[in-house]
Motif scaffolding. Structure first.
Motif, PDB file in Angstrom:
ATOM      1  N   GLU A 119       0.807  -1.238   0.000  1.00 27.99           N
ATOM      2  CA  GLU A 119       0.000   0.000   0.000  1.00 27.99           C
ATOM      3  C   GLU A 119       0.839   1.287   0.000  1.00 27.99           C
ATOM      4  O   GLU A 119       0.546   2.193  -0.776  1.00 27.99           O
ATOM      5  N   PRO A 120       1.895   1.420   0.827  1.00 28.75           N
ATOM      6  CA  PRO A 120       2.669   2.687   0.795  1.00 28.75           C
ATOM      7  C   PRO A 120       3.293   2.964  -0.572  1.00 28.75           C
ATOM      8  O   PRO A 120       3.353   4.105  -1.015  1.00 28.75           O
ATOM      9  N   VAL A 121       3.722   1.910  -1.238  1.00 29.31           N
ATOM     10  CA  VAL A 121       4.327   2.092  -2.564  1.00 29.31           C
ATOM     11  C   VAL A 121       3.262   2.532  -3.563  1.00 29.31           C
ATOM     12  O   VAL A 121       3.495   3.416  -4.393  1.00 29.31           O
ATOM     13  N   ARG A 122       2.073   1.948  -3.482  1.00 30.45           N
ATOM     14  CA  ARG A 122       0.984   2.349  -4.376  1.00 30.45           C
ATOM     15  C   ARG A 122       0.606   3.808  -4.143  1.00 30.45           C
ATOM     16  O   ARG A 122       0.317   4.540  -5.092  1.00 30.45           O
ATOM     17  N   GLU A 123       0.632   4.199  -2.880  1.00 31.49           N
ATOM     18  CA  GLU A 123       0.290   5.596  -2.555  1.00 31.49           C
ATOM     19  C   GLU A 123       1.295   6.558  -3.178  1.00 31.49           C
ATOM     20  O   GLU A 123       0.933   7.560  -3.779  1.00 31.49           O
ATOM     21  N   LYS A 124       2.594   6.246  -3.045  1.00 32.37           N
ATOM     22  CA  LYS A 124       3.637   7.099  -3.636  1.00 32.37           C
ATOM     23  C   LYS A 124       3.530   7.117  -5.157  1.00 32.37           C
ATOM     24  O   LYS A 124       3.704   8.163  -5.796  1.00 32.37           O
ATOM     25  N   ALA A 125       3.216   5.979  -5.743  1.00 34.26           N
ATOM     26  CA  ALA A 125       3.063   5.919  -7.200  1.00 34.26           C
ATOM     27  C   ALA A 125       1.880   6.772  -7.639  1.00 34.26           C
ATOM     28  O   ALA A 125       1.943   7.458  -8.678  1.00 34.26           O
ATOM     29  N   GLY A 126       0.807   6.762  -6.868  1.00 37.56           N
ATOM     30  CA  GLY A 126      -0.347   7.609  -7.182  1.00 37.56           C
ATOM     31  C   GLY A 126       0.009   9.080  -7.121  1.00 37.56           C
ATOM     32  O   GLY A 126      -0.425   9.880  -7.964  1.00 37.56           O
ATOM     33  N   GLN A 127       0.811   9.456  -6.136  1.00 38.13           N
ATOM     34  CA  GLN A 127       1.251  10.854  -6.029  1.00 38.13           C
ATOM     35  C   GLN A 127       2.116  11.244  -7.222  1.00 38.13           C
ATOM     36  O   GLN A 127       1.969  12.341  -7.776  1.00 38.13           O
ATOM     37  N   ALA A 128       3.018  10.347  -7.619  1.00 37.30           N
ATOM     38  CA  ALA A 128       3.883  10.635  -8.769  1.00 37.30           C
ATOM     39  C   ALA A 128       3.049  10.764 -10.043  1.00 37.30           C
ATOM     40  O   ALA A 128       3.294  11.655 -10.870  1.00 37.30           O
ATOM     41  N   ALA A 129       2.056   9.903 -10.196  1.00 34.93           N
ATOM     42  CA  ALA A 129       1.205   9.972 -11.390  1.00 34.93           C
ATOM     43  C   ALA A 129       0.413  11.267 -11.409  1.00 34.93           C
ATOM     44  O   ALA A 129       0.274  11.907 -12.458  1.00 34.93           O
ATOM     45  N   SER A 130      -0.088  11.682 -10.263  1.00 33.21           N
ATOM     46  CA  SER A 130      -0.854  12.932 -10.230  1.00 33.21           C
ATOM     47  C   SER A 130       0.049  14.124 -10.516  1.00 33.21           C
ATOM     48  O   SER A 130      -0.344  15.074 -11.190  1.00 33.21           O
ATOM     49  N   PHE A 131       1.301  14.077 -10.036  1.00 31.96           N
ATOM     50  CA  PHE A 131       2.263  15.142 -10.344  1.00 31.96           C
ATOM     51  C   PHE A 131       2.520  15.198 -11.846  1.00 31.96           C
ATOM     52  O   PHE A 131       2.559  16.267 -12.444  1.00 31.96           O
ATOM     53  N   ALA A 132       2.689  14.029 -12.459  1.00 31.85           N
ATOM     54  CA  ALA A 132       2.951  13.966 -13.899  1.00 31.85           C
ATOM     55  C   ALA A 132       1.756  14.508 -14.690  1.00 31.85           C
ATOM     56  O   ALA A 132       1.932  15.199 -15.695  1.00 31.85           O
ATOM     57  N   ARG A 133       0.529  14.214 -14.222  1.00 24.24           N
ATOM     58  CA  ARG A 133      -0.663  14.721 -14.927  1.00 24.24           C
ATOM     59  C   ARG A 133      -0.757  16.244 -14.831  1.00 24.24           C
ATOM     60  O   ARG A 133      -1.110  16.906 -15.802  1.00 24.24           O
ATOM     61  N   THR A 134      -0.443  16.792 -13.661  1.00 25.69           N
ATOM     62  CA  THR A 134      -0.572  18.249 -13.501  1.00 25.69           C
ATOM     63  C   THR A 134       0.550  19.001 -14.216  1.00 25.69           C
ATOM     64  O   THR A 134       0.374  20.156 -14.567  1.00 25.69           O
ATOM     65  N   ASN A 135       1.688  18.355 -14.414  1.00 30.23           N
ATOM     66  CA  ASN A 135       2.823  19.018 -15.060  1.00 30.23           C
ATOM     67  C   ASN A 135       3.129  18.382 -16.407  1.00 30.23           C
ATOM     68  O   ASN A 135       4.286  18.247 -16.795  1.00 30.23           O
ATOM     69  N   ARG A 136       2.102  18.015 -17.131  1.00 31.72           N
ATOM     70  CA  ARG A 136       2.247  17.300 -18.393  1.00 31.72           C
ATOM     71  C   ARG A 136       3.045  18.117 -19.421  1.00 31.72           C
ATOM     72  O   ARG A 136       3.946  17.599 -20.059  1.00 31.72           O
ATOM     73  N   GLY A 137       2.719  19.387 -19.562  1.00 35.31           N
ATOM     74  CA  GLY A 137       3.393  20.224 -20.575  1.00 35.31           C
ATOM     75  C   GLY A 137       4.896  20.296 -20.376  1.00 35.31           C
ATOM     76  O   GLY A 137       5.672  19.982 -21.303  1.00 35.31           O
ATOM     77  N   PRO A 138       5.351  20.709 -19.183  1.00 36.45           N
ATOM     78  CA  PRO A 138       6.805  20.767 -18.981  1.00 36.45           C
ATOM     79  C   PRO A 138       7.484  19.406 -19.125  1.00 36.45           C
ATOM     80  O   PRO A 138       8.606  19.320 -19.620  1.00 36.45           O
ATOM     81  N   LEU A 139       6.816  18.344 -18.714  1.00 35.84           N
ATOM     82  CA  LEU A 139       7.407  17.011 -18.858  1.00 35.84           C
ATOM     83  C   LEU A 139       7.541  16.619 -20.326  1.00 35.84           C
ATOM     84  O   LEU A 139       8.541  16.018 -20.723  1.00 35.84           O
ATOM     85  N   ILE A 140       6.553  16.957 -21.132  1.00 33.15           N
ATOM     86  CA  ILE A 140       6.622  16.648 -22.568  1.00 33.15           C
ATOM     87  C   ILE A 140       7.749  17.427 -23.221  1.00 33.15           C
ATOM     88  O   ILE A 140       8.532  16.880 -24.009  1.00 33.15           O
ATOM     89  N   VAL A 141       7.854  18.717 -22.889  1.00 33.03           N
ATOM     90  CA  VAL A 141       8.933  19.537 -23.447  1.00 33.03           C
ATOM     91  C   VAL A 141      10.280  18.974 -23.023  1.00 33.03           C
ATOM     92  O   VAL A 141      11.200  18.840 -23.840  1.00 33.03           O
ATOM     93  N   SER A 142      10.410  18.617 -21.740  1.00 28.93           N
ATOM     94  CA  SER A 142      11.676  18.059 -21.251  1.00 28.93           C
ATOM     95  C   SER A 142      11.999  16.753 -21.960  1.00 28.93           C
ATOM     96  O   SER A 142      13.150  16.524 -22.351  1.00 28.93           O
ATOM     97  N   GLY A 143      11.001  15.904 -22.131  1.00 24.63           N
ATOM     98  CA  GLY A 143      11.222  14.635 -22.822  1.00 24.63           C
ATOM     99  C   GLY A 143      11.634  14.849 -24.264  1.00 24.63           C
ATOM    100  O   GLY A 143      12.527  14.158 -24.771  1.00 24.63           O
TER     101      GLY A 143
END
Length: 159
Positions: A119-143
């Motif tokens: 469960e703690p790992v799933r929770e951290k993964a959910g947080q990382a996924a939500s961060f990636a969704r909110t910062n999609r534009g900068p992540l795409i440009v960086s990629g």
């Protein structure tokens, strides 16, 4: 009021024979004294002055931050356009395909990990996924920048 009935500080001295004039002079003096006391109290209120200066500094800092953010946003958009303009179409297509493959693989890996992870790992993964969704534009440009850099580096290595 007579001109000769003045004190040496310039305040007219009322004629003692006229009680109305004496009363008016007392009222004016009270008003002046009240305004003077209010002004002195405002000058002596260090806490209020500090709050006013803090609020002004806070507002000025907010304005500067907003201006800097706007400038940074404009420069990022300009850099993005420049990269897109300078990057060949086949490379953009390959990058889009690679991004789609990465998304697909990440989705599969996420589903697999969700079933096996605690469960703690799933929770951290959910947080990382939500961060990636909110910062999609900068992540795409960086990629995109990273992919372009790696491809240019690879092409120079072949020479």
């Amino acid at each position: 009021m007579k001109e000769e009935s003045r004190t040496n500080i310039g305040t007219p001295v009322p004629d003692a024979s006229d009680p109305e004039e004496l009363h008016e002079q007392v009222e004016r003096t009270r008003d002046e004294l009240g305004r003077t006391v209010e002004a002195l109290a405002a000058k002596a209120d260090v806490k209020a002055q500090a709050k006013e200066k803090t609020a002004a500094a806070k507002e000025q800092a907010s304005e500067k931050v907003a201006l800097a953010a706007d400038q940074l946003r404009g420069k990022a958009e300009q850099a993005t356009r420049l990269v897109k303009d300078k990057t060949p179409d086949p490379l953009l297509e390959r990058t889009a395909q690679a991004a789609a493959q990465v998304r697909d693989t990440a989705s599969k890996a996420g589903q697999y990990a969700a079933g096996k992870a605690p469960e703690p790992v799933r929770e951290k993964a959910g947080q990382a996924a939500s961060f990636a969704r909110t910062n999609r534009g900068p992540l795409i440009v960086s990629g995109t920048l990273l992919a372009a850099f790696l491809l240019v580096r690879r092409a120079r290595g072949r020479r």
